[in-house]
Design a protein around this motif. Structure first.
Motif, PDB file in Angstrom:
ATOM      1  N   VAL A 266      16.970  71.784 -54.164  1.00 53.91           N
ATOM      2  CA  VAL A 266      17.736  72.883 -54.858  1.00 53.91           C
ATOM      3  C   VAL A 266      17.624  72.947 -56.441  1.00 53.91           C
ATOM      4  O   VAL A 266      17.983  71.895 -57.188  1.00 53.91           O
ATOM      5  N   VAL A 267      17.461  73.999 -56.987  1.00 56.37           N
ATOM      6  CA  VAL A 267      17.338  74.091 -58.415  1.00 56.37           C
ATOM      7  C   VAL A 267      18.498  75.242 -58.938  1.00 56.37           C
ATOM      8  O   VAL A 267      18.611  76.391 -58.310  1.00 56.37           O
ATOM      9  N   LEU A 268      19.341  74.546 -59.628  1.00 57.18           N
ATOM     10  CA  LEU A 268      20.401  75.457 -60.251  1.00 57.18           C
ATOM     11  C   LEU A 268      20.140  75.833 -61.896  1.00 57.18           C
ATOM     12  O   LEU A 268      19.835  74.982 -62.769  1.00 57.18           O
TER      13      LEU A 268
ATOM     14  N   PRO B 266      32.424  72.074 -63.961  1.00 56.91           N
ATOM     15  CA  PRO B 266      31.424  72.021 -62.995  1.00 56.91           C
ATOM     16  C   PRO B 266      31.644  73.283 -61.742  1.00 56.91           C
ATOM     17  O   PRO B 266      30.874  73.115 -60.628  1.00 56.91           O
ATOM     18  N   HIS B 267      32.557  73.886 -61.925  1.00 56.91           N
ATOM     19  CA  HIS B 267      33.034  74.928 -60.807  1.00 56.91           C
ATOM     20  C   HIS B 267      32.030  75.594 -60.305  1.00 56.91           C
ATOM     21  O   HIS B 267      31.713  75.666 -59.148  1.00 56.91           O
ATOM     22  N   CYS B 268      31.122  76.289 -61.097  1.00 56.33           N
ATOM     23  CA  CYS B 268      29.943  76.949 -60.636  1.00 56.33           C
ATOM     24  C   CYS B 268      29.087  76.198 -60.170  1.00 56.33           C
ATOM     25  O   CYS B 268      28.342  76.792 -58.872  1.00 56.33           O
ATOM     26  N   LEU B 269      28.783  75.013 -60.508  1.00 55.47           N
ATOM     27  CA  LEU B 269      27.780  74.159 -59.813  1.00 55.47           C
ATOM     28  C   LEU B 269      28.223  73.835 -58.364  1.00 55.47           C
ATOM     29  O   LEU B 269      27.385  73.877 -57.412  1.00 55.47           O
ATOM     30  N   ASN B 270      29.366  73.335 -58.459  1.00 52.50           N
ATOM     31  CA  ASN B 270      30.192  73.034 -56.911  1.00 52.50           C
ATOM     32  C   ASN B 270      29.903  74.053 -56.043  1.00 52.50           C
ATOM     33  O   ASN B 270      29.850  73.808 -54.942  1.00 52.50           O
ATOM     34  N   ARG B 271      30.234  75.185 -56.265  1.00 49.26           N
ATOM     35  CA  ARG B 271      30.294  76.310 -55.536  1.00 49.26           C
ATOM     36  C   ARG B 271      28.715  76.466 -55.127  1.00 49.26           C
ATOM     37  O   ARG B 271      28.430  76.900 -53.774  1.00 49.26           O
ATOM     38  N   ALA B 272      27.901  76.634 -55.832  1.00 47.03           N
ATOM     39  CA  ALA B 272      26.433  76.688 -55.410  1.00 47.03           C
ATOM     40  C   ALA B 272      26.232  75.445 -54.584  1.00 47.03           C
ATOM     41  O   ALA B 272      25.447  75.721 -53.424  1.00 47.03           O
ATOM     42  N   LEU B 273      26.397  74.369 -54.783  1.00 50.60           N
ATOM     43  CA  LEU B 273      25.928  73.213 -53.868  1.00 50.60           C
ATOM     44  C   LEU B 273      26.811  73.296 -52.723  1.00 50.60           C
ATOM     45  O   LEU B 273      26.203  73.114 -51.605  1.00 50.60           O
ATOM     46  N   HIS B 274      28.113  73.806 -52.769  1.00 49.17           N
ATOM     47  CA  HIS B 274      28.614  73.897 -51.237  1.00 49.17           C
ATOM     48  C   HIS B 274      27.990  75.002 -50.455  1.00 49.17           C
ATOM     49  O   HIS B 274      27.751  74.994 -49.275  1.00 49.17           O
ATOM     50  N   ALA B 275      27.579  76.129 -51.080  1.00 49.80           N
ATOM     51  CA  ALA B 275      27.289  77.118 -50.230  1.00 49.80           C
ATOM     52  C   ALA B 275      25.670  77.004 -49.887  1.00 49.80           C
ATOM     53  O   ALA B 275      25.379  77.470 -48.810  1.00 49.80           O
ATOM     54  N   LEU B 276      25.061  76.350 -50.508  1.00 45.92           N
ATOM     55  CA  LEU B 276      23.519  76.024 -50.238  1.00 45.92           C
ATOM     56  C   LEU B 276      23.604  74.544 -49.231  1.00 45.92           C
ATOM     57  O   LEU B 276      22.648  74.345 -48.805  1.00 45.92           O
ATOM     58  N   GLY B 277      24.824  74.120 -49.031  1.00 44.02           N
ATOM     59  CA  GLY B 277      24.787  72.778 -48.263  1.00 44.02           C
ATOM     60  C   GLY B 277      23.917  71.656 -48.817  1.00 44.02           C
ATOM     61  O   GLY B 277      23.349  70.784 -48.013  1.00 44.02           O
ATOM     62  N   ALA B 278      24.009  71.493 -50.176  1.00 44.14           N
ATOM     63  CA  ALA B 278      23.238  70.556 -50.919  1.00 44.14           C
ATOM     64  C   ALA B 278      23.929  69.378 -51.673  1.00 44.14           C
ATOM     65  O   ALA B 278      24.936  69.671 -51.996  1.00 44.14           O
ATOM     66  N   ALA B 279      23.303  68.274 -51.365  1.00 41.15           N
ATOM     67  CA  ALA B 279      23.985  66.979 -52.119  1.00 41.15           C
ATOM     68  C   ALA B 279      23.713  67.262 -53.727  1.00 41.15           C
ATOM     69  O   ALA B 279      22.498  67.818 -53.832  1.00 41.15           O
TER      70      ALA B 279
ATOM     71  N   SER C  40      22.358  65.086 -55.509  1.00 39.36           N
ATOM     72  CA  SER C  40      21.224  64.218 -55.833  1.00 39.36           C
ATOM     73  C   SER C  40      19.800  65.108 -55.361  1.00 39.36           C
ATOM     74  O   SER C  40      18.937  64.630 -55.885  1.00 39.36           O
ATOM     75  N   ALA C  41      20.212  65.984 -54.712  1.00 33.54           N
ATOM     76  CA  ALA C  41      19.170  66.873 -54.121  1.00 33.54           C
ATOM     77  C   ALA C  41      18.703  67.957 -54.966  1.00 33.54           C
ATOM     78  O   ALA C  41      18.058  69.000 -54.491  1.00 33.54           O
ATOM     79  N   ALA C  42      19.563  68.072 -56.122  1.00 33.08           N
ATOM     80  CA  ALA C  42      19.501  69.179 -56.823  1.00 33.08           C
ATOM     81  C   ALA C  42      19.116  69.020 -58.464  1.00 33.08           C
ATOM     82  O   ALA C  42      19.032  67.716 -58.779  1.00 33.08           O
ATOM     83  N   LEU C  43      18.675  70.079 -58.821  1.00 33.94           N
ATOM     84  CA  LEU C  43      18.409  69.949 -60.321  1.00 33.94           C
ATOM     85  C   LEU C  43      18.906  71.140 -61.070  1.00 33.94           C
ATOM     86  O   LEU C  43      18.832  72.084 -60.727  1.00 33.94           O
ATOM     87  N   MET C  44      19.527  70.833 -62.159  1.00 32.37           N
ATOM     88  CA  MET C  44      20.061  71.917 -62.914  1.00 32.37           C
ATOM     89  C   MET C  44      19.292  72.001 -64.527  1.00 32.37           C
ATOM     90  O   MET C  44      18.863  71.228 -65.035  1.00 32.37           O
ATOM     91  N   ILE C  45      18.946  73.341 -64.668  1.00 30.21           N
ATOM     92  CA  ILE C  45      18.041  73.655 -65.970  1.00 30.21           C
ATOM     93  C   ILE C  45      19.085  74.407 -66.855  1.00 30.21           C
ATOM     94  O   ILE C  45      19.347  75.424 -66.309  1.00 30.21           O
ATOM     95  N   GLY C  46      19.441  73.681 -67.876  1.00 25.81           N
ATOM     96  CA  GLY C  46      20.223  74.359 -68.782  1.00 25.81           C
ATOM     97  C   GLY C  46      19.858  74.185 -70.367  1.00 25.81           C
ATOM     98  O   GLY C  46      18.907  73.391 -70.523  1.00 25.81           O
ATOM     99  N   ASP C  47      20.339  74.773 -71.478  1.00 30.15           N
ATOM    100  CA  ASP C  47      20.166  74.731 -72.686  1.00 30.15           C
ATOM    101  C   ASP C  47      21.196  74.432 -73.503  1.00 30.15           C
ATOM    102  O   ASP C  47      20.822  74.374 -74.771  1.00 30.15           O
TER     103      ASP C  47
END
Length: 252
Positions: A34-36, A179-192, A194-201
């Protein structure tokens, strides 16, 4: 949100990456199911044609026109970041109609900016390539989700993310670095995490990723942005998404 207040020379070319940098990038990509994505910066420069500094100034003037100058400190009044103004008012008037109205005014300014936004180089093909190889993508941003949808639709990219667009709500204390928006995304996608990556600046993206337990890849379009991210503790930073695109293609 990415401010255009600082314009400095480019970051050292991606071709100068060390072997260790390349291997770490490959590992980050290999582990990411998963890529955030942050929006303003990694995907586009939202205020490239509609100054963020001008928007911040307009919000301050609007508050002063309503006799609310005292809601902001002098430093906050001089802010070049509209989100800084919004956060300051929310801290003192949380849940009020004033905060809701100010947030809506910012959303309207973002909507004005969207047609003039400058796409980040290589973002579009990277998004499409990551989608094509089976990764799931989400937007995790402090910008309005309405603005994100409008921009992605204009680029033919909405299907790569929808419905996973998690942006600003009127609960402004949930803006990153929370981290609210990241946690929402992880929950909705059913992703741990550690299985995700965030790209930010920004450092706030980095802090939100840390709090959510998500690995982080920094994007820095110039040396000032790189220094800011590295000073905040980012270990993996690229100056061009071309580097990431090539890595994803190699692993496809």
């Amino acid at each position: 949100m990415t401010s255009d207040a600082t314009q400095t020379g480019p970051v050292t070319s991606a071709t100068s990456q060390t072997r260790d940098d390349t291997e770490r990038l490959r590992a980050l990509i290999a582990d990411a199911r998963v890529v955030l994505w942050d929006f303003d910066g990694p995907i586009c420069r939202l205020f490239a044609g509609h100054s963020a500094e001008g928007v911040a100034s307009d919000l301050v003037e609007w508050l002063e026109g309503r006799g609310l100058r005292g809601l902001l400190t002098e430093r906050e009044r001089q802010s070049l970041d509209p989100h800084a103004v919004l956060r300051a008012v929310d801290r003192r008037q949380r849940g009020s109609d004033l905060v809701a109205e100010l947030e809506e005014r910012l959303t309207k300014e973002e909507l004005k900016a969207a047609p003039l936004a400058m796409p980040t180089a290589y973002a579009d093909p990277l998004i499409r390539t990551w989608t094509a190889v089976g990764s799931r993508l989400a937007i995790t941003t402090n910008n309005s989700p309405r603005v994100v949808r409008e921009y992605l639709t204009s680029r033919g990219l909405l299907a790569c993310f929808a419905p996973h667009i998690y942006g600003r709500t009127q609960d402004l204390h949930h803006l990153k670095p929370h981290p609210h928006c990241l946690n929402r995304a992880l929950h909705a996608l059913g992703a741990a995490p550690s299985a995700a990556l965030m790209i930010g600046d920004t450092p706030s993206d980095l802090e939100a990723a840390r709090k959510a337990g998500v690995p982080f890849l920094g994007y820095a379009r110039n040396k000032a942005k790189e220094t800011e991210l590295r000073d905040a503790g980012a270990t993996d930073v690229v100056d061009s998404l071309e580097t990431v695109l090539k890595a994803v293609r190699r692993q496809a």
